[in-house]
Enzyme design. Structure first.
Site: not given
Length: 832
Positions: A545-547, A550, A553, A688
């Site tokens: 899904l993303g990065e 550190f 996901v 967020d």
């Protein structure tokens, strides 16, 4: 609907406003353009070579002079400037050879040719088709001339013209700014003609500089001239032109496929984030913005097989022209081919712009240390200096220069003494603040706000650094002080936690999503972790899904997850089916601080139990890499979910598109408010909140998550601060952007933006008509509170009562913003 109209006008005119500031000298007089980049067809002598053709310089013999006299109808002589990259050029300046009274040569007229690649040269024409530009009347005055239309070029040639044989010399300057779009040509069908009340209305691209036969090829024109059309297409910004001049338009009768194809060629392969198309929408005349656009991308030699599709909401209420922002989802391409589908009989565009990578919209940035030319078409007299009138002039009074130099030196010495004294006192404190990437954005963003904001922002930063009671940095604030006795109160009445009372969670994605007061952290994490170890072998990875800095996901399927659930938690699936989960994974090489923060985040997440907050289900912490497993909803995030749906209505029935009713939109918004009410009760600040961080399950169930920042899909929603922090500035309150204050009140502001996204079906970014820098400037208007700030417009589907909730969320004074409990109650009442 009046607010929508006002904002639309602002959006339509911002490009034209930017033309007024894209008028900086590009470096002939300032020396930024090197000698080797200035060439000429010939020269009188070495002392009149091309490099001496700099405006307001007297080196050599005082100007560039061609070897031969200029003859009538002869264009053999030219002075050429290479700008090294594409520039948007709005103004030119010329001057003759004076040489302290010795010379008296100048060009009474001249023409300009320009090129984007150095091989194909184009003759500039004004909007009435004339090529000749009025030059100088004597050898010493500077003559500034607007280029209408402006040009996009790397190479520019000045070609002296005369109606009789004469000697000429020239000094020149170019004014404009760098062309950041990178667009070098667009190919499109030729514009067509409409009959309106028996009179012809022409929608041809009259300033297109490519070939125009049956179609337009290899050129740029009105779609890139920075001039947005008016709401009424029969009027124009330009005098003495025909009706329809500002727009390029087509009728669907000429396109049996139902679309107009426009192909865009760029200077290099770019990472595209958005395309903005300025459209007319006078639906009374059967003119509407496009109903769908399908874009194909070419990065190397071949076109990608899978196109990108986008459908804006068709507006049958507001006839104002507007920008439509198309997300290009970070496609890498050097060319783009877009099919714009008709929504009515006619479709008209006046401007198309692109944003790619870190580049902002075209002609927005100003070269540093360059002075702006604010007016033109005038003679500037050298014997009577008027630097306030013409910034190209030098001040020759040596005594004045010495006096100014002495004053500046004294000021610098005094400032240095003050800085040394203060630095000795607060050295350690300043160092700690600047090292924190989340708070250092305050120091950077003051350079992005308008100069009128500088004094106020610097003063507030000074108070933050040097006040006896520690004020809030961007780490955290909790709005409800009853559970945190160590809070101090600011002037606006909002309780602020001192830095020692804050737990700063880094998070695997590099962003501090849940910022937690230390007292709350102690209460939440005082017990053992209330989640079990999950066998890694039961996880099947489906998609990244993303990065972040550190970790990563991942979307996974987990088998047998039901056995690891609390008794108060249940899945709506059978026991033998895998469960869709999100897995946050810490990289094995993460530093010690990141590992500690990861374990703290697990402790905190394990205590969050609310129907509208994503739950921590299990962990894998017995071996590396450390993982936490959270819920993931089957319909993905709310942003993508709504983008795939349409509001209920006749249009959705015709297109057979999936729909979401207004009542279901309100139901989802109410759930977001309920989840945020729970977080605020624990003194949590999300920082967020947006539709990208809300997940959608069955029956429009909403759960708030926190990993939108890590997803490449939403990289365009975040503004990067010099390679450090990334900030969702379009969702942030003014005090969060300018002062680094994050409170429940700032989360309320973000909720207002999230509610706006929801009711617009996420068809465009908030403030899509503004660049990132203009968004920051708008926060300065909130800070000054002089009633010039721009608000998000009322969505078409939004009743007045719900729009009032949004406006209350965006109040300048944090004390006047509603609590999430108030918002939740108001949304429930609006559905009653």
């Amino acid at each position: 609907m009046s607010m929508l109209y006002i904002v639309s006008i602002t959006g339509c005119s911002y490009l034209s406003a930017c033309l007024g500031v894209c008028r900086y000298p590009l470096g002939m007089s300032g020396g930024q353009i090197q000698d080797e980049d200035i060439t000429a067809s010939s020269q009188w002598s070495e002392s009149t070579a091309a490099r001496y053709g700099r405006l307001d310089f007297e080196e050599g013999d005082g100007a560039w002079c061609p070897e031969r006299t200029v003859e009538p109808d002869s264009l053999k002589e030219f002075l050429q400037v290479d700008l090294r990259s594409l520039h948007f050029i709005t103004l030119v300046g010329t001057q003759g050879r004076h040489a302290g009274g010795i010379g008296n040569e100048f060009a009474q007229m001249y023409k300009i040719k320009y090129s984007r690649d150095g091989s194909r040269w184009i003759s500039w024409r004004n909007r009435q088709g004339n090529q000749v530009i009025e030059g100088n009347r004597n050898a010493y005055d500077i003559m500034l001339k607007d280029l209408e239309p402006p040009i996009i070029a790397r190479f520019v040639r000045f070609m002296p013209v005369s109606d009789h044989s004469m000697n000429v010399c020239m000094r020149v300057e170019l004014y404009g700014c760098e062309w950041l779009d990178g667009l070098v040509s667009y190919n499109a069908p030729a514009g067509e003609q409409m009959s309106l009340e028996g009179q012809p209305v022409h929608f041809n691209d009259s300033v297109y500089d490519g070939a125009v036969i049956h179609s337009m090829t290899e050129g740029l024109g009105q779609l890139t001239d920075g001039m947005c059309g008016l709401d009424d297409f029969t009027h124009s910004h330009v005098y003495n032109v025909w009706p329809g001049y500002d727009y390029v338009g087509w009728t669907n009768e000429s396109f049996p496929n139902g679309y107009v194809e426009i192909m865009f060629e760029f200077d290099r392969t770019r990472n595209f984030t958005t395309m903005k198309v300025h459209c007319n929408n006078m639906f009374m005349q059967h003119i509407k913005a496009f109903r769908q656009v399908v874009c194909y991308f070419r990065s190397e030699a071949d076109w990608e097989a899978t196109p990108l599709s986008f459908s804006p909401v068709v507006d049958d209420v507001n006839p104002s022209a507007r920008f439509i922002t198309v997300s290009l989802a970070n496609h890498m391409a050097s060319a783009m081919k877009c099919h714009f589908y008709f929504a009515d009989a006619w479709m008209m565009f006046s401007e198309i712009t692109f944003q790619s990578g870190k580049c902002l919209h075209t002609h927005k940035r100003s070269p540093p240390n360059h002075r702006l030319i604010l007016s033109s078409n005038r003679m500037v007299s050298s014997p009577i200096p008027s630097p306030g009138d013409d910034p190209t002039h030098k001040i020759d009074d040596s005594n004045t220069r010495i006096l100014i130099g002495c004053l500046v030196a004294i000021i610098f010495i005094l400032v240095a003494i003050i800085v040394i004294i203060l630095w000795r006192q607060v050295w350690q404190k300043m160092l700690e603040k600047v090292r924190d990437p989340a708070c250092s954005h305050t120091f950077y963003l003051i350079h992005k706000a308008r100069p009128i904001v500088y004094y106020h922002v610097i003063l507030l930063i000074y108070l933050q650094l040097f006040s006896p009671v520690p004020a809030l940095t961007s780490t955290v604030v909790a709005v409800t002080a009853s559970k945190a006795p160590t809070a101090t109160f600011s002037q606006d009445g909002v309780p602020h936690y001192a830095e020692a009372d804050v737990v700063n969670l880094q998070g695997v994605t590099g962003g501090n999503t849940y910022a937690v007061p230390a007292l709350t952290m102690d209460l939440l994490s005082g017990k053992d972790v209330a989640v079990e170890e999950f066998p890694r072998k039961l996880l099947t990875f489906k998609e990244k899904l993303g990065e972040g800095q550190f970790g990563e996901v991942h979307l996974c399927e987990a088998e047998g997850m039901q056995e690891f659930m609390d008794e108060d938690f249940s899945f709506d699936i059978s026991d033998n089916q895998p469960v869709l989960v999100a897995v946050k994974m810490l990289r094995a090489d993460a530093n010690k601080n990141a590992r500690n923060d990861f374990l703290k985040e697990i402790k905190i997440m394990s205590r969050l139990k609310d129907p509208n907050i994503i739950r921590l289900l299990a962990v894998c912490i017995c071996s590396d890499p450390l993982c936490m497993i959270t819920e993931y909803m089957e319909n993905g995030d709310l942003n993508q979910f709504l983008s795939r749906h349409e509001p209920e209505g006749q249009l959705a029935l015709i297109s057979n598109a999936p729909t979401v009713s207004y009542s279901n939109l309100c139901y989802m918004a109410t759930q977001i408010a309920s989840g945020m009410r729970y977080l605020s009760s624990l003194n949590f600040v999300h920082r967020d909140l947006a539709t990208r961080n809300c997940l959608v399950g069955k029956n429009y169930t909403i759960k708030i998550a926190d990993f939108g920042m890590s997803r490449n899909l939403y990289s365009g929603d975040y503004y990067r601060i010099q390679g450090r922090a990334v900030l969702p500035i379009r969702w942030m309150s003014w005090e969060s952007i300018l002062l680094g204050k994050f409170t429940t009140a700032s989360d309320v502001w973000a909720f207002g933006v999230t509610l706006w996204e929801t009711l617009t079906f996420c068809n465009e970014q908030p403030y899509s008509q503004l660049t990132d820098e203009q968004v920051i400037e708008n926060t300065g208007e909130f800070f000054r509170d002089q009633k010039r700030q721009v608000y998000l417009p009322q969505p078409v589907l939004c009743p007045d009562s719900v729009y009032k909730i949004m406006l209350n969320c965006w109040r300048r004074n944090t004390k006047e913003r509603p609590s999430f409990q108030d918002i939740h109650r108001a949304l429930l009442e609006s559905q009653a």
